[in-house]
Design an enzyme around this catalytic site. Structure first.
Site, PDB file in Angstrom:
ATOM      1  N   CYS A 494       0.805  -1.222   0.000  1.00 11.36           N
ATOM      2  CA  CYS A 494       0.000   0.000   0.000  1.00 11.36           C
ATOM      3  C   CYS A 494       0.839   1.273   0.000  1.00 11.36           C
ATOM      4  O   CYS A 494       0.545   2.213  -0.742  1.00 11.36           O
ATOM      5  CB  CYS A 494      -0.984  -0.008   1.159  1.00 11.36           C
ATOM      6  SG  CYS A 494      -0.245   0.068   2.804  1.00 11.36           S
ATOM      7  N   HIS A 558      -3.097   1.229   6.798  1.00  7.06           N
ATOM      8  CA  HIS A 558      -3.279   1.225   5.346  1.00  7.06           C
ATOM      9  C   HIS A 558      -2.970   2.630   4.850  1.00  7.06           C
ATOM     10  O   HIS A 558      -3.266   3.622   5.514  1.00  7.06           O
ATOM     11  CB  HIS A 558      -4.702   0.812   4.967  1.00  7.06           C
ATOM     12  CG  HIS A 558      -4.916   0.753   3.481  1.00  7.06           C
ATOM     13  ND1 HIS A 558      -4.061   0.092   2.626  1.00  7.06           N
ATOM     14  CD2 HIS A 558      -5.882   1.287   2.681  1.00  7.06           C
ATOM     15  CE1 HIS A 558      -4.488   0.209   1.384  1.00  7.06           C
ATOM     16  NE2 HIS A 558      -5.590   0.941   1.390  1.00  7.06           N
ATOM     17  N   ASP A 581      -7.259   5.671  -3.805  1.00  5.52           N
ATOM     18  CA  ASP A 581      -6.505   4.529  -3.290  1.00  5.52           C
ATOM     19  C   ASP A 581      -6.136   3.616  -4.443  1.00  5.52           C
ATOM     20  O   ASP A 581      -7.008   3.069  -5.122  1.00  5.52           O
ATOM     21  CB  ASP A 581      -7.350   3.761  -2.263  1.00  5.52           C
ATOM     22  CG  ASP A 581      -6.537   2.723  -1.507  1.00  5.52           C
ATOM     23  OD1 ASP A 581      -5.361   2.498  -1.860  1.00  5.52           O
ATOM     24  OD2 ASP A 581      -7.075   2.133  -0.545  1.00  5.52           O
ATOM     25  N   ASN A 621     -14.129   4.533   9.764  1.00  5.33           N
ATOM     26  CA  ASN A 621     -15.128   4.721  10.825  1.00  5.33           C
ATOM     27  C   ASN A 621     -16.098   3.552  10.981  1.00  5.33           C
ATOM     28  O   ASN A 621     -17.134   3.702  11.637  1.00  5.33           O
ATOM     29  CB  ASN A 621     -15.936   5.993  10.568  1.00  5.33           C
ATOM     30  CG  ASN A 621     -16.461   6.614  11.844  1.00  5.33           C
ATOM     31  OD1 ASN A 621     -15.949   6.351  12.935  1.00  5.33           O
ATOM     32  ND2 ASN A 621     -17.501   7.416  11.735  1.00  5.33           N
ATOM     33  N   ASP A 623     -17.686   0.127  12.482  1.00  2.06           N
ATOM     34  CA  ASP A 623     -17.683  -0.524  13.789  1.00  2.06           C
ATOM     35  C   ASP A 623     -17.210  -1.962  13.628  1.00  2.06           C
ATOM     36  O   ASP A 623     -17.535  -2.621  12.630  1.00  2.06           O
ATOM     37  CB  ASP A 623     -19.081  -0.518  14.412  1.00  2.06           C
ATOM     38  CG  ASP A 623     -19.459   0.841  14.988  1.00  2.06           C
ATOM     39  OD1 ASP A 623     -18.590   1.742  14.956  1.00  2.06           O
ATOM     40  OD2 ASP A 623     -20.592   1.001  15.454  1.00  2.06           O
ATOM     41  N   GLU A 678     -14.031  10.538  17.957  1.00  4.84           N
ATOM     42  CA  GLU A 678     -14.638   9.252  18.264  1.00  4.84           C
ATOM     43  C   GLU A 678     -15.499   9.325  19.519  1.00  4.84           C
ATOM     44  O   GLU A 678     -15.099   9.893  20.535  1.00  4.84           O
ATOM     45  CB  GLU A 678     -13.544   8.190  18.450  1.00  4.84           C
ATOM     46  CG  GLU A 678     -14.006   6.771  18.234  1.00  4.84           C
ATOM     47  CD  GLU A 678     -14.315   6.479  16.782  1.00  4.84           C
ATOM     48  OE1 GLU A 678     -15.518   6.341  16.463  1.00  4.84           O
ATOM     49  OE2 GLU A 678     -13.389   6.394  15.974  1.00  4.84           O
ATOM     50  N   GLU A 683     -19.971  12.076  15.508  1.00  3.28           N
ATOM     51  CA  GLU A 683     -19.349  10.901  14.904  1.00  3.28           C
ATOM     52  C   GLU A 683     -20.378   9.800  14.700  1.00  3.28           C
ATOM     53  O   GLU A 683     -20.445   9.164  13.638  1.00  3.28           O
ATOM     54  CB  GLU A 683     -18.199  10.418  15.790  1.00  3.28           C
ATOM     55  CG  GLU A 683     -17.444   9.209  15.246  1.00  3.28           C
ATOM     56  CD  GLU A 683     -18.008   7.895  15.754  1.00  3.28           C
ATOM     57  OE1 GLU A 683     -17.883   6.877  15.038  1.00  3.28           O
ATOM     58  OE2 GLU A 683     -18.588   7.885  16.854  1.00  3.28           O
TER      59      GLU A 683
END
Length: 923
Positions: A494, A558, A581, A621, A623, A678, A683
Site C-alpha cells: 500500500c 493502510h 486509493d 469509521n 464498527d 470518536e 461521529e
C-alpha cells in the site's frame, strides 16, 4: 533504450539540436522492418553488424511524417523514414513569373567588362547587383537570390501575368541581351522604379526601353528554420524549474502550466513580411486530434488573451525571426503536446508545414485561480506539488514510524512514464484535463490488476522474482523500470502504491499527499462494519459465512492518497481534499480503482456521492462486530460484542515544510478531516447517516443495540517490544454481578502480515478461571524471544488475541491487538561538511540487535545527489550485537538541501531504514 540514452546523432547527418531519436527495428524480432529501414537509408549507416546498428544507430524524428507517429513522439509499428533522406534542406524554391518587362539596351559604366552588344557576364553583373542590395533605398527591394542572362536568341518558358490578371504559359523569343532582375516587390511599376533608383546609386545606369525580360521572384510560404520555446526562462514563472530536463546544459524540453502564457520564437529561411505572411501554430494531443485536443491559432499582434481559448500574440519581428506569446485554455488536457507550424501567403492558398520535434508538456496549474486544481493557500504547494521527498507512516498505532520516501517527480524519466501510463490505461485524451477523471485513472493504472499497470501487489513475503516492497526507497526506480521494460514492476504494497501515486500527481501538477490510516478496515460486503466470526467454542473462523466473495479484514495500517481539486460534478461544498486509493482491494465500476472521494462526504457519511465514499467511510469509521455461531439464532450467529472505537484510530500525513529524517516532528494528525472525534454525537450521526443508505448495514446495526453483559474483559496493550526481547499477553477480568462465574479463556500470539493475514501461531494457551462476585482476576502468558524470532514475517508484526466464554450465561468475548517488534534505524553520517563538487564519504551504520550473525548484507541508498539516483552497497557479515557499517563515496553537484534515504536487508533481518537531510555549501 533508456530515456537518458535517447539523444544520439542521426545517421543521416543531422545536427543534434535536441531532436527526438528513434532506434532501428530489432534485426531479429522485427527482421522485416529492419530490412525495410536498411533498404531506404542503409547507405548512410557506417556499420554492418545488425545488432550494433540496433543498439547504437538512431534516426531523428524529422525524417518521419506526422501520420507515422503516435502520442508522446513514439512511432507506429510500420513507420519508416521518408522525409529529407538526403539531409535537411533549408533552401526555398523560386517561382519565376513575368510581371513587368524592360531591357537594358546599354549600360553606362566605366567597367570595360560591361558593354551593350554581347551577352553580359553574369558574375560581373552579380557584383553590381550586390552593391545595389547593400545600398537599397526602397523597402521593396528585400533580397537578391539569383540573376541570369538571357541568350541573344532562345525560347524562354515563363508565366505571363499581364493578360487580364491571369496566368498562362507562353514562349517568348529574346532578341537582345537581357539581365534577369530578382525582387520581392509585387508591383511591376515599382520594380522598375526601385531598380532604376538603386542602380543609379550603385553607379550602373539602366535605361527603360521596349519590353524584353525581367524575372520576378514570387515568394513561396515561409519555411521554418528553428522553433524555440525558452525552456528555462518559461519554467521559472510556471513553477517547473525543478524538472531535470529544464536544467540540462541546453534544454530542449518545454514544461509549462495551462492557463498561463509562455514565450516562443520561430526563425524562418527568409525575412518575415507582416503584410504578406501568415503563420499558424497548431498544437495537438494524441494521434487523432479532436476539438478539445487541438489548439490552432494565427500569430498576430492584436491577439486578445482568453482563459478558455488558445491565442498566439506577435511580440516582435527581427527580419527572419518572429517572437510570440502563447496562451492556453485553463481546461486544456494535460500531456505531451505536438506542434506544427503552418505558413502561407495572404495571396495564395499554398501552405508549408513544419513539425516541431521536441517535447512540450502542459501540466495542471494549481497556482491559477481558474484551474480546477487551484489551492488558495499557494504556499502549501511548496509541499504538495514541489517537495520531492516525504514520509509514509507505517506500522501499528503504538509503534508507527515515518518511513522516508523519495518521490522524485522532477526526474527525467517521470513525465514520459506518466504519459506511457495514461496511454496504457487508454484514457481518452480529451478527458486528461479533468483532474477528477485523471485521479480516478491514476488510482487504477498504478496497480497492475486491470491494465498491465505499474506495480504488482504482493503480501505473502515471497519476492525472490522481484524487489521486496520494503527495499524500495522511492518512486523513480519503479517508474523508470516500467518505462524501460513496459512491463509490470514486482512488487508493491500500500505505501509503495501511494508513493508512486504522489509522484505521478505532483509531476502532473495535482496537489497530493500520502495518508496513513492506523487500524484500517476493509469492508468487503458494504455493511459499514468489519465482521469477525467465531465457532461455538470461540475459535476464530478464517472466512465470512455470509459473504462468498471474501471476509472483512483489519489492516494494522493502510496507506492511500489525498488529492486537491474542485468538484464541479458534485453539489457545492465537496471540493478540496479527495481520497484515492491505488491498492487493489475491491472493484469500483468493475475495475480496481478507488476515488476520488471527498473528505467532507466521508466525514458526514454522505455515501451517495462519487466516488467510493462508502468504502472510504468504512475504512476510517466502521464498527467492529464479532459474531459467534449460534444454532438458536435466526441468522445462525449471535453477536458477541461491538467496538465503536477500534477502526480509524489515527489518520496521519506529513506536516508541510518539515522533514525530520529520524524523528516524528514532521507528523501531522488529520483524523479530524476524515471523521468527528470518536464517541461524540456527531461521529455517531455521521456513521448512522451512512447506515441509513445501506439495507445490509441497517440489519447489522439493529442487532448491535440489544447486547447486555455482566462480565467485563480487557486485553492490555503492549506498548513497545525491541527485537530480541520477551513480551507478555495479559487479560483483566471483572465480575460486576452478584454471582460467581466460571470462564473458559484462550490467549495466543501470532505473527501476521500488515494487512491482517495470519502467518504462524507463536504460542497459544487455554484454561478455565473462576471469578467471584464483584471480584477481579487476571490471566496471562509469557512469549520468549526464542519462540517468536523464527516465526517473524516481514515488518515483524505480531497479533495478540484473547477469547472467553462464561459458562453460566453463555456470554462470549473476544479481542485482539497488533504491535510491531521494533528494529534499529540506520544512521547516516558525514565526517565533514558537504562542499559542492568536492568528494566526501557517507558512513551508514546500525547495531545488529540479534543473538545471531547477519549474512548477505546489503544497503540500498537513494538520493537526487547520487549519480544514477540509486546505488547498492554490499556489507560484510556481522556478528551478534556488532555494528553493521558501509561507506558511500559522495560528490554533490548542486547547492542547497539534499536528502538521502537508505534501506538494509540480510537473510536474518530486513526492513531496516534510515534517512538524512544535509546542506551542500560553496567551497
Amino acid at each position: 533504450m533508456s530515456y537518458r540514452e535517447r539523444r544520439r546523432y542521426c545517421v543521416l547527418g543531422c545536427k543534434d539540436i535536441g531532436a527526438y531519436m528513434h532506434a532501428f527495428p530489432h534485426p531479429e524480432r522485427r527482421s522485416e522492418m529492419f530490412r525495410k529501414w536498411m533498404s531506404i537509408i542503409g547507405k548512410k549507416v557506417k556499420e554492418t553488424d545488425p545488432i550494433k546498428i540496433y543498439k547504437n544507430k538512431k534516426v531523428c524524428a524529422r525524417h518521419f511524417s506526422l501520420d507515422q507517429k503516435v502520442a508522446s513522439h513514439r512511432l507506429k509499428c510500420d513507420a519508416v523514414p521518408t522525409l529529407d533522406l538526403g539531409g535537411i534542406s533549408t533552401t526555398p524554391s523560386i517561382f519565376i513569373g513575368l510581371e513587368h518587362n524592360y531591357c537594358v539596351p546599354g549600360v553606362q559604366t566605366s567597367d570595360p567588362a560591361l558593354h551593350t552588344t554581347d551577352t553580359i557576364d553574369t558574375a560581373t553583373v552579380d557584383s553590381h547587383l550586390e552593391a545595389m542590395y547593400r545600398n537599397k533605398e526602397h523597402a521593396n527591394i528585400q533580397t537578391k537570390t539569383a540573376i541570369q542572362t538571357a541568350p541573344v536568341n532562345g525560347n524562354v518558358n515563363i508565366l505571363d501575368k499581364r493578360a487580364r490578371g491571369g496566368s498562362r504559359k507562353t514562349n517568348l523569343t529574346a532578341v537582345e541581351p537581357a539581365i534577369a532582375i530578382v525582387t520581392t516587390n509585387p508591383a511591376p511599376q515599382a520594380v522598375s522604379d526601385d531598380i532604376l533608383r538603386a542602380s543609379q546609386k550603385s553607379g550602373i545606369s539602366f535605361a527603360r526601353a521596349h519590353p524584353l525580360l525581367t524575372y520576378f521572384y514570387n515568394m513561396e510560404p515561409l519555411q521554418v528554420d528553428v522553433v524555440h520555446f525558452y525552456p528555462r526562462e518559461n519554467a521559472q514563472p510556471h513553477n517547473t524549474i525543478k524538472f531535470e530536463v529544464i536544467n540540462e546544459e541546453n534544454p530542449t524540453t518545454t514544461i509549462v502550466r495551462r492557463g498561463q502564457p509562455f514565450n516562443g520564437v520561430v526563425r524562418f529561411t527568409r525575412p518575415f513580411d507582416e503584410n504578406e505572411d501568415i503563420v499558424q501554430l497548431m498544437f495537438t494531443l494524441g494521434d487523432k486530434p479532436q476539438m478539445d485536443t487541438q489548439g490552432a491559432m494565427f500569430i498576430h499582434r492584436d491577439a486578445v488573451t482568453d482563459k478558455h481559448t488558445w491565442t498566439a500574440k506577435l511580440l516582435d519581428v527581427q527580419s527572419d525571426t518572429v517572437s510570440f506569446e502563447v496562451s492556453t485554455p485553463i481546461t486544456a488536457p494535460v500531456g505531451s503536446w505536438a506542434l506544427r507550424v503552418v505558413t502561407r501567403l495572404k495571396s495564395s492558398s499554398t501552405r508549408a508545414f513544419s513539425d516541431f520535434d521536441q517535447d512540450i508538456y502542459i501540466l495542471f496549474n494549481p497556482w491559477n485561480p481558474d484551474d480546477q486544481t487551484y489551492m488558495e493557500d499557494t504556499d502549501l504547494l511548496q509541499e504538495y506539488v514541489l517537495n520531492d521527498v516525504g514520509k509514509v507512516w507505517v506500522g501499528p498505532i503504538k509503534t508507527t514510524r515515518g518511513k522516508p520516501w523519495f518521490y522524485g517527480q522532477f526526474d527525467a524519466a517521470v513525465l514520459p512514464a506518466c504519459m506511457f501510463m495514461l496511454d496504457r490505461a487508454e484514457m481518452p485524451f480529451h478527458q486528461r484535463g479533468d483532474p477528477v477523471k485523471m485521479a480516478r485513472v491514476i488510482s487504477r493504472i498504478v496497480n497492475s490488476n486491470d491494465d498491465a499497470g505499474v506495480l504488482v501487489g504482493r503480501w505473502d513475503g515471497e519476492y525472490e522474482d522481484g524487489t521486496a516492497p520494503s527495499e524500495w526507497t522511492g518512486s523513480v526506480d519503479i517508474l523508470a523500470q516500467y518505462l524501460e521494460t513496459q512491463l509490470e514492476v514486482p512488487y508493491g504494497q500500500c505505501w509503495v502504491f501511494a508513493g508512486v501515486v504522489t509522484t505521478v500527481c505532483r509531476a502532473l501538477g495535482i496537489p497530493s499527499r500520502v495518508v496513513s490510516n492506523l487500524v484500517s478496515a476493509h469492508d468487503a460486503n458494504s455493511s459499514l462494519t468489519v465482521d469477525k466470526y467465531y465457532t461455538e467454542t470461540m475459535e476464530e473462523m478464517d472466512y465470512d459465512p455470509n459473504n462468498a466473495n471474501g471476509a472483512d479484514s483489519i489492516w494494522n495500517y493502510h496507506v492511500w492518497n489525498d488529492v486537491w481539486m474542485a468538484r464541479p460534478d458534485l453539489p457545492p461544498g465537496y471540493g478540496g481534499w479527495q481520497a484515492i486509493d491505488a491498492t487493489p482491494q475491491e472493484t469500483s465500476s468493475g475495475l480496481y480503482q478507488c476515488g476520488p472521494a471527498p473528505l467532507e462526504a466521508i466525514k458526514q457519511g454522505v455515501i451517495g456521492l462519487g466516488y467510493d465514499v462508502e468504502f472510504m467511510l468504512a475504512s476510517v469509521n466502521a464498527d467492529l462486530m464479532r459474531w459467534r455461531k449460534d444454532p438458536d439464532a435466526e441468522t445462525g450467529f449471535s453477536m458477541v460484542d461491538t467496538n465503536n472505537y477500534h477502526i480509524g484510530r489515527m489518520v496521519l500525513t506529513k506536516k508541510p515544510y518539515v522533514f525530520d529524517p529520524l524523528g516524528d516532528e514532521d507528523r501531522q494528525d488529520i483524523t479530524g478531516e476524515y471523521k468527528h472525534r470518536e464517541g461524540t454525537a456527531s461521529e455517531r450521526l455521521a456513521l448512522m447517516n451512512g447506515v441509513r443508505y445501506s439495507e445490509r448495514a441497517k440489519r447489522y446495526y439493529a442487532i448491535a443495540g440489544n447486547l447486555s453483559n455482566d462480565i467485563t474483559f480487557n486485553l492490555r496493550d503492549i506498548d513497545t517490544v525491541n527485537i530480541g526481547h520477551d513480551f507478555r499477553v495479559t487479560v483483566d477480568i471483572e465480575n460486576t454481578c452478584g454471582e460467581g462465574r466460571n470462564i473458559k479463556a484462550a490467549l495466543s500470539a501470532t505473527s501476521v502480515f500488515y494487512n491482517g493475514v495470519k502467518s504462524e501461531v507463536v504460542k497459544k494457551v487455554e484454561g478455565k478461571i473462576f471469578v467471584g462476585p464483584g471480584k477481579r482476576e487476571q490471566i496471562s502468558i509469557l512469549v520468549k524471544a526464542d519462540e517468536y524470532l523464527p516465526k517473524l514475517v516481514e515488518y515483524c508484526n505480531m497479533k495478540i488475541s484473547a477469547m472467553a466464554i462464561v459458562d453460566e450465561t453463555k456470554q462470549s468475548w473476544a479481542d485482539d491487538d497488533d504491535f510491531q517488534v521494533l528494529k534499529p534505524n540506520i544512521n547516516i553520517k558525514f565526517n565533514e561538511d558537504l562542499i559542492i563538487n568536492q568528494p566526501s564519504l557517507a558512513v551508514l551504520s546500525f547495531v545488529n540487535p540479534l543473538d545471531r550473525a547477519l549474512t548477505c548484507c546489503e544497503f540500498r541508498v537513494t538520493s537526487s545527489a547520487l549519480e544514477g539516483r540509486t546505488t547498492r552497497i554490499a556489507a560484510p557479515d556481522t556478528p551478534p550485537h556488532a555494528a553493521v557499517t558501509a561507506e558511500l563515496p559522495f560528490q554533490p553537484k548542486k547547492l542547497g538541501t539534499i536528502n538521502i534515504i537508505a534501506t538494509f536487508k540480510s537473510l536474518e533481518l530486513k526492513d531496516i531504514t534510515g534517512a538524512a537531510s544535509l546542506e551542500v555549501m560553496e567551497g
